[in-house]
Design an enzyme around this catalytic site. Structure first.
Site, PDB file in Angstrom:
ATOM      1  N   ARG A 225       0.847  -1.188   0.000  1.00  0.00           N
ATOM      2  CA  ARG A 225       0.000   0.000   0.000  1.00  0.00           C
ATOM      3  C   ARG A 225       0.894   1.253   0.000  1.00  0.00           C
ATOM      4  O   ARG A 225       1.991   1.236   0.566  1.00  0.00           O
ATOM      5  CB  ARG A 225      -0.894   0.035   1.251  1.00  0.00           C
ATOM      6  CG  ARG A 225      -2.052  -0.956   1.220  1.00  0.00           C
ATOM      7  CD  ARG A 225      -3.161  -0.544   0.262  1.00  0.00           C
ATOM      8  NE  ARG A 225      -4.279  -1.470   0.274  1.00  0.00           N
ATOM      9  CZ  ARG A 225      -4.511  -2.402  -0.654  1.00  0.00           C
ATOM     10  NH1 ARG A 225      -3.678  -2.567  -1.667  1.00  0.00           N
ATOM     11  NH2 ARG A 225      -5.579  -3.169  -0.573  1.00  0.00           N
ATOM     12  N   HIS A 273      -1.488   0.555  -9.800  1.00  0.00           N
ATOM     13  CA  HIS A 273      -2.159  -0.394  -8.888  1.00  0.00           C
ATOM     14  C   HIS A 273      -2.747  -1.573  -9.673  1.00  0.00           C
ATOM     15  O   HIS A 273      -3.958  -1.811  -9.648  1.00  0.00           O
ATOM     16  CB  HIS A 273      -3.258   0.315  -8.064  1.00  0.00           C
ATOM     17  CG  HIS A 273      -3.637  -0.457  -6.825  1.00  0.00           C
ATOM     18  ND1 HIS A 273      -4.018   0.158  -5.656  1.00  0.00           N
ATOM     19  CD2 HIS A 273      -3.690  -1.796  -6.583  1.00  0.00           C
ATOM     20  CE1 HIS A 273      -4.295  -0.770  -4.747  1.00  0.00           C
ATOM     21  NE2 HIS A 273      -4.096  -1.957  -5.288  1.00  0.00           N
TER      22      HIS A 273
END
Ligand code: NAP
Length: 310
Positions: A225, A273
């Site tokens: 993350r 992502h």
């Protein structure tokens, strides 16, 4: 003949009906699946299947017995004011995702091992220059986070012969990996791959002190993350030449803002992502099984521990 009650499942995702609602409807003929983006009665929803928490939140859904995440990482739900505290949360454990993540890890580790970002930069200036070619066995790869995805990455890396070190919370042994503490693991590695969940303990864990622990010339791959990394500290470590390259798939703000230095930094590879996505072909049955468990009064699978944060 099923004796379980007929449940209503609400799907809250930015995708079109054909992505989740239609496959779930087909997989759950004994239950009702509604698209949360269309008008619906909040008091009828038993299970919320959630990619993006709806703007009005889920606290007005008084019947909810389960929040089923469409994501493996559930950090976005845990500090969200619209997510009720008392409803259990199941994370997605997609049988297809570990394979996809393992491919991504292998792609980046081999790319860094074979100096691909370096030769790409050389090619931009039409520079023909060879550099030393260490064996895989000369290199150490650190996997930070040895869970579902970290262990899949380990299994995929083992055949190449890299020395593997890793970090987890419990210190539990993982076949093929030398497990150690944070500082020791970082100090061993030529390539550090982050696959940790985002929790209060892991937020900002890759800061100036962590980068200083890494070996001079090491590379960093962040597939966890964005909030694991202090961006300015990473940029400083790259600018000073202490770190050779960073591959970044996740960011503190997504999409990565156009003005962010990561986009143009010569030692940074940016991907949007995409390391591993939840795929309805493999996830639909995982969700359907959890709905059936709720209907049968059984404990859903893959519940997260709110205290632990993952
Ligand atoms: P997981 O199975 O829950 O594994 C988490 C691992 O991290 C475990 O080994 C755990 O240790 C370790 N850990 C947790 N907190 C720690 C701490 N404070 N200190 C040290 N180790 C700690 O999670 P997963 O399914 O592998 O997924 C990992 C993360 O990948 C997700 O949370 C998500 O953020 C990220 N992800 C990214 C993408 C992408 O496309 N980029 C896709 C999917 C997931 P123990 O083994 O001791 O419990």
């Amino acid at each position: 003949v099923s004796s379980s009650p007929r449940l209503t499942v609400g799907v809250f995702s930015h995708h079109e009906r054909s992505f989740w609602v239609e496959p779930l409807t087909a997989a759950l003929p004994d239950h009702v699946v509604v698209d949360g983006s269309e008008p619906h009665d909040h008091d009828r929803i038993d299970v919320a299947v959630v990619g993006n928490v709806p703007t009005e939140g889920l606290t007005s859904y008084r019947r909810l017995a389960l929040i089923q995440s469409l994501w493996m990482g559930v950090d976005r739900f845990l500090d969200h004011p619209g997510v009720p505290d008392h409803v259990p949360i199941a994370r997605m454990v997609d049988p297809g995702m570990p394979r996809a993540m393992a491919e991504t890890v292998v792609a980046h580790v081999l790319g860094l091992h074979r100096l691909l970002p370096f030769y790409r930069a050389q090619a931009a200036t039409r520079t023909w220059a060879e550099h030393a070619q260490p064996f895989a066995s000369d290199r150490t790869v650190a996997i930070m986070g040895l869970g579902t995805l970290g262990t899949a990455a380990v299994a995929a890396l083992i055949p190449f012969g890299f020395r593997l070190v890793g970090w987890n919370r419990s210190g539990a042994a993982v076949t093929g990996v030398e497990v150690g503490d944070f500082a020791w693991v970082l100090g061993q590695a030529d390539i550090v791959v982050n696959l940790l969940p985002l929790t209060p303990q892991t937020t900002d864990c890759f800061d100036a002190a962590a980068f200083a622990l890494m070996r001079p010339g090491a590379s960093f791959v962040n597939l966890g993350r964005g909030h694991h990394v202090v961006d300015d500290d990473l940029l400083a470590a790259l600018d000073s030449g202490h770190l050779t390259h960073a591959v970044l798939d996740v960011f503190r703000t997504e999409p990565l803002p156009a003005e962010h230095r990561f986009w143009t930094h010569p030692r940074v590879t940016v991907t949007p992502h995409v390391a591993a996505d939840s795929d309805p072909r493999s996830c639909t049955e995982v969700i359907a099984q959890n709905v059936r468990r709720v209907a049968a009064g059984e404990t859903p699978a893959h519940l997260i521990d709110r205290q632990r944060g993952y």
